[in-house]
Each structure stands twice: as structure tokens, then as C-alpha cells.
Scaffold this active site. Structure first.
Site, PDB file in Angstrom:
ATOM      1  N   LYS A  88      -0.557 -10.084   8.484  1.00 49.02           N
ATOM      2  CA  LYS A  88      -0.412  -8.682   8.863  1.00 49.02           C
ATOM      3  C   LYS A  88      -1.804  -8.206   9.245  1.00 49.02           C
ATOM      4  O   LYS A  88      -2.700  -8.125   8.397  1.00 49.02           O
ATOM      5  CB  LYS A  88       0.142  -7.859   7.695  1.00 49.02           C
ATOM      6  CG  LYS A  88       0.213  -6.361   8.000  1.00 49.02           C
ATOM      7  CD  LYS A  88       0.641  -5.552   6.783  1.00 49.02           C
ATOM      8  CE  LYS A  88       0.607  -4.052   7.087  1.00 49.02           C
ATOM      9  NZ  LYS A  88       0.944  -3.216   5.916  1.00 49.02           N
ATOM     10  N   ARG A 105      -9.568  -0.506   4.058  1.00 50.39           N
ATOM     11  CA  ARG A 105      -9.205  -0.178   2.679  1.00 50.39           C
ATOM     12  C   ARG A 105      -9.842  -1.126   1.679  1.00 50.39           C
ATOM     13  O   ARG A 105     -10.028  -0.760   0.516  1.00 50.39           O
ATOM     14  CB  ARG A 105      -7.681  -0.192   2.493  1.00 50.39           C
ATOM     15  CG  ARG A 105      -6.960   0.886   3.261  1.00 50.39           C
ATOM     16  CD  ARG A 105      -5.499   1.012   2.846  1.00 50.39           C
ATOM     17  NE  ARG A 105      -5.362   1.786   1.614  1.00 50.39           N
ATOM     18  CZ  ARG A 105      -4.640   2.910   1.509  1.00 50.39           C
ATOM     19  NH1 ARG A 105      -3.995   3.400   2.551  1.00 50.39           N
ATOM     20  NH2 ARG A 105      -4.563   3.537   0.363  1.00 50.39           N
ATOM     21  N   TYR A 153     -12.827  -4.492  -3.155  1.00 55.87           N
ATOM     22  CA  TYR A 153     -13.990  -4.171  -3.973  1.00 55.87           C
ATOM     23  C   TYR A 153     -14.902  -5.363  -4.221  1.00 55.87           C
ATOM     24  O   TYR A 153     -16.126  -5.240  -4.086  1.00 55.87           O
ATOM     25  CB  TYR A 153     -13.588  -3.552  -5.327  1.00 55.87           C
ATOM     26  CG  TYR A 153     -14.779  -3.011  -6.089  1.00 55.87           C
ATOM     27  CD1 TYR A 153     -15.343  -1.794  -5.741  1.00 55.87           C
ATOM     28  CD2 TYR A 153     -15.362  -3.732  -7.129  1.00 55.87           C
ATOM     29  CE1 TYR A 153     -16.461  -1.308  -6.403  1.00 55.87           C
ATOM     30  CE2 TYR A 153     -16.474  -3.260  -7.801  1.00 55.87           C
ATOM     31  CZ  TYR A 153     -17.026  -2.041  -7.435  1.00 55.87           C
ATOM     32  OH  TYR A 153     -18.129  -1.568  -8.083  1.00 55.87           O
ATOM     33  N   ILE A 175       4.649  -4.478  10.345  1.00 58.82           N
ATOM     34  CA  ILE A 175       4.914  -3.999   8.991  1.00 58.82           C
ATOM     35  C   ILE A 175       4.449  -2.556   8.993  1.00 58.82           C
ATOM     36  O   ILE A 175       3.252  -2.279   9.084  1.00 58.82           O
ATOM     37  CB  ILE A 175       4.222  -4.863   7.932  1.00 58.82           C
ATOM     38  CG1 ILE A 175       4.832  -6.271   7.962  1.00 58.82           C
ATOM     39  CG2 ILE A 175       4.360  -4.241   6.547  1.00 58.82           C
ATOM     40  CD1 ILE A 175       4.189  -7.262   7.017  1.00 58.82           C
ATOM     41  N   THR A 209       0.832  -1.206   0.000  1.00 55.70           N
ATOM     42  CA  THR A 209       0.000   0.000   0.000  1.00 55.70           C
ATOM     43  C   THR A 209       0.860   1.247   0.000  1.00 55.70           C
ATOM     44  O   THR A 209       0.640   2.174  -0.788  1.00 55.70           O
ATOM     45  CB  THR A 209      -0.917   0.010   1.236  1.00 55.70           C
ATOM     46  OG1 THR A 209      -1.656  -1.207   1.283  1.00 55.70           O
ATOM     47  CG2 THR A 209      -1.865   1.188   1.192  1.00 55.70           C
ATOM     48  N   TYR A 257      -2.726 -10.258   4.397  1.00 57.28           N
ATOM     49  CA  TYR A 257      -2.808  -8.859   4.839  1.00 57.28           C
ATOM     50  C   TYR A 257      -4.274  -8.490   5.005  1.00 57.28           C
ATOM     51  O   TYR A 257      -5.017  -8.409   4.022  1.00 57.28           O
ATOM     52  CB  TYR A 257      -2.110  -7.969   3.811  1.00 57.28           C
ATOM     53  CG  TYR A 257      -2.137  -6.489   4.090  1.00 57.28           C
ATOM     54  CD1 TYR A 257      -2.432  -5.950   5.343  1.00 57.28           C
ATOM     55  CD2 TYR A 257      -1.829  -5.590   3.060  1.00 57.28           C
ATOM     56  CE1 TYR A 257      -2.442  -4.589   5.573  1.00 57.28           C
ATOM     57  CE2 TYR A 257      -1.836  -4.217   3.272  1.00 57.28           C
ATOM     58  CZ  TYR A 257      -2.135  -3.720   4.525  1.00 57.28           C
ATOM     59  OH  TYR A 257      -2.144  -2.368   4.740  1.00 57.28           O
TER      60      TYR A 257
END
Length: 294
Positions: free
Chosen positions: A164, A140, A109, A206, A46, A135
Site C-alpha cells: 500500500k 505518519r 518512531y 485502500i 490507521t 504499508y
């Protein structure tokens, strides 16, 4: 064996004014991170603006990072996608250029079901021999990887080895630690939760904070790993205002601004992200000075 323990930097992708990757600044940034205690480099995630990188330049950036690191720390390549076939292809290519592991974000999405997440992550992991870190960042992606799902994947897919966790829900992290039962390493994905997550069995972070304060971020995790939670807690709390400033706009807008203030010449983010607002930039400057990284 863990891919790494400690602080892995979610490194930005430096760019020239025309938007092309600035490899001179990238090399300098990588070397500075390693010199200041960073335990792993996470490239093209990201913070590295992976959604705006073309496939070839994405792989080129990973390959450059591998060459620049020269085996000093692990290089973990962001290769996740909301297109499972594309993630498989990118994971294979990352392995081909020498990455040490893959970071696989939950599909964004599409809003996959938990069964869909199991099928997708299994397919991606089986496309490569590299160890894979899942992750989870529902703010997001719109999809939350549930602890039960992650634990199942850790127990049934040999090279899915870590998560993560950036859900922001400490109770969820506790459930993950319980259900995973040692089959998954846990990394904090939120810089304001490094110490709490380590206290639940996490082995590192991270980190975006590590971009601008690598030694302090490494030290915070190391204190936890050494069992000195008093020192870790003090450093976590001292960093809190800076972390808040680094997320006053969507990542990586503020961290790129911060690195430019430090003289790393990483440029602006690509559209649709824009340079940091001036009022937010002033707060960021203040907090960087207060923390001692400017």
C-alpha cells in the site's frame, strides 16, 4: 493471485460515547460497504484507530469483522507495529480469528534503516501463513520504505505480496512498479492518486474516501481496470475537493465526522485525536453534498 482488485475500505472503528466499540454500528457499516461495491475490508488500520486499541479489543474487532463479512469479501487486518515481536504476535492472532491477510505498516518512531525494515518485515511475514501487504506512509511513520527494499522483500519472502503506497511520490511508485517486476501488487494509499497509481500498474486502493463514497471509489478503480481512463479521470477529479476535505484534519477525524453526518453513528475518535473543528466540518458538509454522498 491478488488478495483483491478494486477498492478496499480502510474502515473506521465505530465507538460509543464512553469509547467502547459500537458493534451494532460496525455491523451496519460493514454491510453497507459490501452492498455498495467495496472489494475488501481493511480493519484496525490507521482509520480504525489501531494505535489506541488494546490488544484484545483489536483482535475482537478483527474477529467481529470476519464474522460479519461472512466471506463476501476479503478481510485484511492491520497488525503492524514498531515492535516486531508485537506485530508477529498480532499477526498470528489475526490469522487465528480468520483474517484473510495482514497489513503491516512500517515501524513508526524507531526510524529503522532499510536493513532493519527487511529484517522486521521478514520476521513478521514468517510468523504467519497469511499474505502480507506492506504499508508505506512516511508522513505518519517517519520512515520511507524504498522501492528497492520493497522489491527485495517481494522477491525473497513468499507471503509478502503487495504494497500500500502512500508516500505521495508518483516517481517512487513508478520505481516500485519497475523494480518489483510483477512480484508485488500495488495499491494506492492516497485517494487523490488512485488513477495515477493504477496507470502505473496498480490494481486498487485502500481508501478513506470509500468509507463515505464506496460505490464511486469502486467504480473509479474498475474504470481503470477496464482501461477506461477517461471515465476514471473524470471521477478522480470530481472527488478531489471531497478528498481534500476528508484530510483537512488528521485521519480519521474527518471521516468519522462524515460518517456521523451520514447517520452511521460511529462516534468520536479516541484521544489524542479530537472531534473535527466546526469550520472544517462545514466545508466537509459542503463537499459531501456536492459529491452526492450527503
Amino acid at each position: 493471485m491478488a488478495i483483491f482488485k478494486g477498492a478496499g475500505v480502510a474502515i473506521v472503528t465505530p465507538m460509543h460515547e464512553d469509547g467502547s466499540i459500537n458493534y451494532e454500528s460496525f455491523a451496519r457499516l460493514i454491510d453497507d460497504q459490501i452492498a455498495h461495491g467495496t472489494d475488501a475490508i481493511i480493519v484496525c488500520g490507521t482509520s480504525g484507530e489501531a494505535p489506541t486499541l488494546e490488544d484484545d479489543e483489536h483482535i475482537e474487532a478483527i474477529e467481529f469483522c470476519v464474522r460479519q463479512v461472512k466471506g463476501r469479501v476479503p478481510v485484511i487486518a492491520g497488525t503492524g507495529s514498531n515492535n516486531t515481536a508485537h506485530a508477529c504476535m498480532m499477526s498470528k492472532r489475526a490469522e487465528g480469528v480468520g483474517a484473510d491477510a495482514c497489513l503491516l505498516v512500517t515501524p513508526y518512531y524507531n526510524k529503522a534503516t532499510q536493513d532493519g525494515l527487511i529484517a522486521s518485515f521478514t520476521a513478521i511475514a514468517k510468523s504467519t501463513s497469511l499474505p502480507c501487504i506492506l504499508y508505506n506512509v512516511p508522513s505518519r511513520t517517519g520512515t520511507n520504505l524504498l522501492p528497492e527494499t520493497a522489491a527485495y522483500l517481494g522477491k525473497t519472502v513468499d507471503n509478502i505480496v503487495a504494497v500500500k503506497e502512500a508516500s505521495g511520490d508518483i516517481s517512487q511508485v513508478a520505481r516500485l512498479a519497475l523494480y518489483a517486476d510483477g512480484n508485488l501488487d500495488i495499491y494506492s494509499g492516497n485517494d487523490d492518486q488512485i488513477v495515477p497509481i493504477c496507470s502505473l500498474g496498480g490494481i486498487g486502493v485502500i481508501s478513506v474516501l470509500s468509507d463515505v463514497a464506496p460505490q464511486a471509489t469502486h467504480d473509479m478503480v474498475q474504470y481503470c481496470l477496464d482501461g477506461d481512463y477517461e471515465k476514471a479521470r473524470k471521477l478522480q477529479l470530481r472527488a478531489f475537493p471531497l478528498v481534500k476535505a476528508l484530510f483537512s484534519e488528521v485521519n480519521p477525524i474527518p471521516v468519522k465526522a462524515a460518517l456521523n453526518l451520514q447517520g452511521f453513528n460511529v462516534g468520536n475518535p479516541r484521544l489524542p485525536l479530537t472531534p473535527m473543528r466546526e469550520d472544517h466540518l462545514e466545508v466537509l458538509k459542503k463537499e459531501m453534498k456536492e459529491f452526492g454522498c450527503l
